[in-house]
Scaffold this motif. Structure first.
Motif, PDB file in Angstrom:
ATOM      1  N   ALA A 362       0.828  -1.207   0.000  1.00  0.00           N
ATOM      2  CA  ALA A 362       0.000   0.000   0.000  1.00  0.00           C
ATOM      3  C   ALA A 362       0.863   1.259   0.000  1.00  0.00           C
ATOM      4  N   LEU A 363       2.005   1.213   0.689  1.00  0.00           N
ATOM      5  CA  LEU A 363       2.907   2.362   0.686  1.00  0.00           C
ATOM      6  C   LEU A 363       3.452   2.600  -0.718  1.00  0.00           C
ATOM      7  N   ALA A 364       3.894   1.544  -1.390  1.00  0.00           N
ATOM      8  CA  ALA A 364       4.426   1.688  -2.746  1.00  0.00           C
ATOM      9  C   ALA A 364       3.365   2.250  -3.684  1.00  0.00           C
ATOM     10  N   ASP A 365       2.132   1.793  -3.527  1.00  0.00           N
ATOM     11  CA  ASP A 365       1.044   2.287  -4.372  1.00  0.00           C
ATOM     12  C   ASP A 365       0.776   3.768  -4.096  1.00  0.00           C
ATOM     13  N   ALA A 366       0.763   4.160  -2.823  1.00  0.00           N
ATOM     14  CA  ALA A 366       0.506   5.566  -2.481  1.00  0.00           C
ATOM     15  C   ALA A 366       1.626   6.467  -2.991  1.00  0.00           C
ATOM     16  N   LEU A 367       2.877   6.019  -2.895  1.00  0.00           N
ATOM     17  CA  LEU A 367       3.989   6.803  -3.410  1.00  0.00           C
ATOM     18  C   LEU A 367       3.875   6.982  -4.924  1.00  0.00           C
ATOM     19  N   ARG A 368       3.481   5.932  -5.600  1.00  0.00           N
ATOM     20  CA  ARG A 368       3.337   6.000  -7.054  1.00  0.00           C
ATOM     21  C   ARG A 368       2.210   6.952  -7.445  1.00  0.00           C
ATOM     22  N   ARG A 369       1.085   6.876  -6.747  1.00  0.00           N
ATOM     23  CA  ARG A 369      -0.068   7.716  -7.087  1.00  0.00           C
ATOM     24  C   ARG A 369       0.184   9.197  -6.808  1.00  0.00           C
ATOM     25  N   THR A 370       0.973   9.504  -5.796  1.00  0.00           N
ATOM     26  CA  THR A 370       1.248  10.897  -5.462  1.00  0.00           C
ATOM     27  C   THR A 370       2.468  11.447  -6.177  1.00  0.00           C
ATOM     28  N   GLY A 371       3.223  10.605  -6.872  1.00  0.00           N
ATOM     29  CA  GLY A 371       4.429  11.056  -7.539  1.00  0.00           C
ATOM     30  C   GLY A 371       5.579  11.324  -6.587  1.00  0.00           C
ATOM     31  N   PHE A 372       5.490  10.776  -5.372  1.00  0.00           N
ATOM     32  CA  PHE A 372       6.530  10.966  -4.359  1.00  0.00           C
ATOM     33  C   PHE A 372       7.696  10.046  -4.685  1.00  0.00           C
ATOM     34  N   ASP A 373       8.900  10.557  -4.581  1.00  0.00           N
ATOM     35  CA  ASP A 373      10.099   9.772  -4.860  1.00  0.00           C
ATOM     36  C   ASP A 373      10.178   8.594  -3.889  1.00  0.00           C
ATOM     37  N   ALA A 374      10.116   7.371  -4.423  1.00  0.00           N
ATOM     38  CA  ALA A 374      10.088   6.180  -3.575  1.00  0.00           C
ATOM     39  C   ALA A 374      11.354   6.033  -2.752  1.00  0.00           C
ATOM     40  N   GLU A 375      12.470   6.582  -3.208  1.00  0.00           N
ATOM     41  CA  GLU A 375      13.716   6.469  -2.440  1.00  0.00           C
ATOM     42  C   GLU A 375      13.691   7.357  -1.195  1.00  0.00           C
ATOM     43  N   ARG A 376      12.765   8.293  -1.145  1.00  0.00           N
ATOM     44  CA  ARG A 376      12.683   9.187   0.012  1.00  0.00           C
ATOM     45  C   ARG A 376      11.758   8.643   1.101  1.00  0.00           C
ATOM     46  N   PHE A 377      11.091   7.519   0.841  1.00  0.00           N
ATOM     47  CA  PHE A 377      10.230   6.901   1.864  1.00  0.00           C
ATOM     48  C   PHE A 377      10.365   5.389   1.696  1.00  0.00           C
ATOM     49  N   VAL A 378      11.178   4.785   2.535  1.00  0.00           N
ATOM     50  CA  VAL A 378      11.519   3.376   2.361  1.00  0.00           C
ATOM     51  C   VAL A 378      10.883   2.530   3.465  1.00  0.00           C
ATOM     52  N   ALA A 379      10.595   1.269   3.123  1.00  0.00           N
ATOM     53  CA  ALA A 379      10.109   0.273   4.083  1.00  0.00           C
ATOM     54  C   ALA A 379      11.126  -0.858   4.096  1.00  0.00           C
ATOM     55  N   LEU A 380      11.898  -0.953   5.159  1.00  0.00           N
ATOM     56  CA  LEU A 380      12.962  -1.944   5.265  1.00  0.00           C
ATOM     57  C   LEU A 380      12.524  -3.140   6.098  1.00  0.00           C
ATOM     58  N   ARG A 381      13.186  -4.250   5.917  1.00  0.00           N
ATOM     59  CA  ARG A 381      12.992  -5.403   6.788  1.00  0.00           C
ATOM     60  C   ARG A 381      13.806  -5.193   8.062  1.00  0.00           C
ATOM     61  N   PRO A 382      13.436  -5.861   9.149  1.00  0.00           N
ATOM     62  CA  PRO A 382      14.249  -5.753  10.359  1.00  0.00           C
ATOM     63  C   PRO A 382      15.707  -6.077  10.071  1.00  0.00           C
ATOM     64  N   GLY A 383      16.593  -5.216  10.534  1.00  0.00           N
ATOM     65  CA  GLY A 383      18.004  -5.337  10.234  1.00  0.00           C
ATOM     66  C   GLY A 383      18.450  -4.411   9.117  1.00  0.00           C
ATOM     67  N   GLY A 384      17.467  -3.875   8.361  1.00  0.00           N
ATOM     68  CA  GLY A 384      17.808  -2.950   7.281  1.00  0.00           C
ATOM     69  C   GLY A 384      18.359  -1.645   7.853  1.00  0.00           C
ATOM     70  N   ARG A 385      19.353  -1.107   7.170  1.00  0.00           N
ATOM     71  CA  ARG A 385      20.033   0.085   7.672  1.00  0.00           C
ATOM     72  C   ARG A 385      20.067   1.146   6.591  1.00  0.00           C
ATOM     73  N   LEU A 386      19.931   2.405   7.024  1.00  0.00           N
ATOM     74  CA  LEU A 386      19.869   3.520   6.091  1.00  0.00           C
ATOM     75  C   LEU A 386      20.852   4.601   6.504  1.00  0.00           C
ATOM     76  N   ALA A 387      21.712   4.983   5.571  1.00  0.00           N
ATOM     77  CA  ALA A 387      22.579   6.147   5.770  1.00  0.00           C
ATOM     78  C   ALA A 387      21.790   7.348   5.255  1.00  0.00           C
ATOM     79  N   VAL A 388      21.320   8.183   6.165  1.00  0.00           N
ATOM     80  CA  VAL A 388      20.423   9.269   5.798  1.00  0.00           C
ATOM     81  C   VAL A 388      21.221  10.393   5.146  1.00  0.00           C
ATOM     82  N   PRO A 389      20.816  10.811   3.963  1.00  0.00           N
ATOM     83  CA  PRO A 389      21.565  11.893   3.295  1.00  0.00           C
ATOM     84  C   PRO A 389      21.402  13.212   4.039  1.00  0.00           C
ATOM     85  N   PRO A 390      22.354  14.099   3.873  1.00  0.00           N
ATOM     86  CA  PRO A 390      22.243  15.398   4.542  1.00  0.00           C
ATOM     87  C   PRO A 390      21.158  16.263   3.910  1.00  0.00           C
TER      88      PRO A 390
END
Length: 393
Positions: A362-390
């Motif tokens: 549902a998140l992927a669908d909402a991002l697609r419908r709103t034109g929101f950059d999918a890389e700016r809102f991620v859903a990771l599995r437990p253990g997933g790590r993100l280096a947040v850009p400045p």
């Protein structure tokens, strides 16, 4: 023949031995009086116990089952007895709960592994760099400016009393408890069992006794029983320093608190913002949709990172007062104007009716419908790590 020299109580005469007085049955004790006094005593003890629980004299804090109610001045979100959202949200009724439970679909969730590619976290992340690891559910390891911060930590097998009852775990923590780096601070958004896990907190207090815990008003008793000694209870918009340049500020949320039925909304629900020279870090905890996201951005922006819940949203007629849908989470990210967002509160415990992987889809669908950059809102599995850009310069 000897005579009985004891006078008869009614006639005053002394009857002969073996006479009618000797054959008279003994006077019966009136047991109903004894039973009545016992009943009144038990009722009094019960009333005193209920009063003690409701007023906070006794709250089962040490068992992790309850929490003492907060007492303080009346505010726009506290009426002197109970907290509430702004504007207030109607509470679901007992009959709403019955209706939901009777119509729940079968449990088709399956156990899954954590992210196998997730490396062990660094001991420290210094300077402006910001690294966020999804441990599970609403538990994040936030590493920034040499600080290690945990949010709503839960390592128990169940999200419920004693860690043995309630919704069961379907994915293991993405960071093993023994692999956690030294923890400097812990953020507790509210006292629901999936966010304030007494067993995990006790383990953390033993391993990291100097960790400082930040929470909403009224939760200090339980944290003290867990073993922590450095606790800060904050009201909405109150802040406390964490280190040089970094502070913790509590912010509004649209949710409710409850450990047991007698203390609904007796303690505060809050999100948290870590203010930093490198941009603010927002942890929503648990919240429904609302205008508070825009207010948080206006007061504490720019928002470099936002952790937003996307699970426990179905059925909407029941859950919309307390949990966002994935589409609403995208709107929250837009209102926050967050440089980077991460989904939380999904996939670990089955708390509602959506399918196991429905939130991510549902998140992927909402991002697609709103034109929101999918890389700016991620859903990771437990253990997933993100280096947040400045933040953009």
């Amino acid at each position: 023949m000897r005579k009985n020299t004891t006078p008869d109580a009614r006639s005053g005469k002394t009857p002969p031995l073996g006479g009618a007085a000797d054959r008279r049955p003994p006077r019966r004790v009136k047991h109903w009086r004894r039973h009545a006094m016992l009943g009144l005593g038990l009722a009094g003890v019960g009333a005193a116990a209920l009063f003690a629980i409701r007023t906070g004299v006794a709250g089962f804090d040490g068992w992790g089952l309850s929490s003492r109610p907060y007492r303080g001045p009346v505010t726009d979100h506290f009426d002197g007895q109970r907290f509430h959202s702004v504007p207030p949200t109607p509470r679901t009724s007992f009959f709403d709960v019955l209706r939901w439970q009777r119509g729940r679909p079968a449990d088709d969730w399956r156990e899954e592994a954590a992210d196998p590619t997730g490396a062990q976290p660094a001991r420290r992340v210094d300077g402006a760099a910001l690294t966020v690891t999804l441990v599970n559910h609403a538990t994040l390891l936030i590493q920034h400016r040499g600080l290690n911060i945990l949010t709503d930590p839960i390592y128990s097998a169940h999200a419920g009393p004693f860690g043995r009852f309630g919704p069961r775990r379907y994915t293991p923590p993405g960071i093993a408890f023994d692999a956690l780096p030294p923890i400097d601070a812990i953020l507790i958004s509210h006292n629901h069992y999936d966010h304030l896990d007494a067993g995990t907190l006790s383990d953390l207090a033993r391993r990291f006794p100097s960790a400082r815990v930040f929470t909403g008003l009224g939760n200090g008793h339980q944290l003290r029983h867990a073993g922590f000694r450095d606790m800060v209870e904050l009201d909405w918009w109150q802040a406390a320093p964490l280190s040089a340049g970094v502070a913790v500020q509590a912010v509004p949320a649209r949710h409710w608190s409850e450990r047991m039925p007698w203390n609904v909304n007796a303690t505060l629900v809050a999100g948290f913002v870590l203010t930093s020279p490198d941009g603010s870090v927002y942890f929503a905890g648990d919240t429904a949709a609302g205008g508070h996201f825009a207010e948080i951005a206006a007061r504490l922006g720019p928002i470099r990172f936002a952790a937003l819940p996307i699970g426990a949203y179905a059925p909407r007629w029941f859950m919309q007062r307390s949990h966002m849908s994935p589409a609403e989470a995208v709107q929250a990210a837009l209102a926050l104007d967050a440089r980077q967002s991460m989904a939380i509160h999904f996939g670990t415990f089955r708390l509602s009716d959506e399918a196991q992987h429905a939130p991510e889809a549902a998140l992927a669908d909402a991002l697609r419908r709103t034109g929101f950059d999918a890389e700016r809102f991620v859903a990771l599995r437990p253990g997933g790590r993100l280096a947040v850009p400045p933040l953009p310069s």
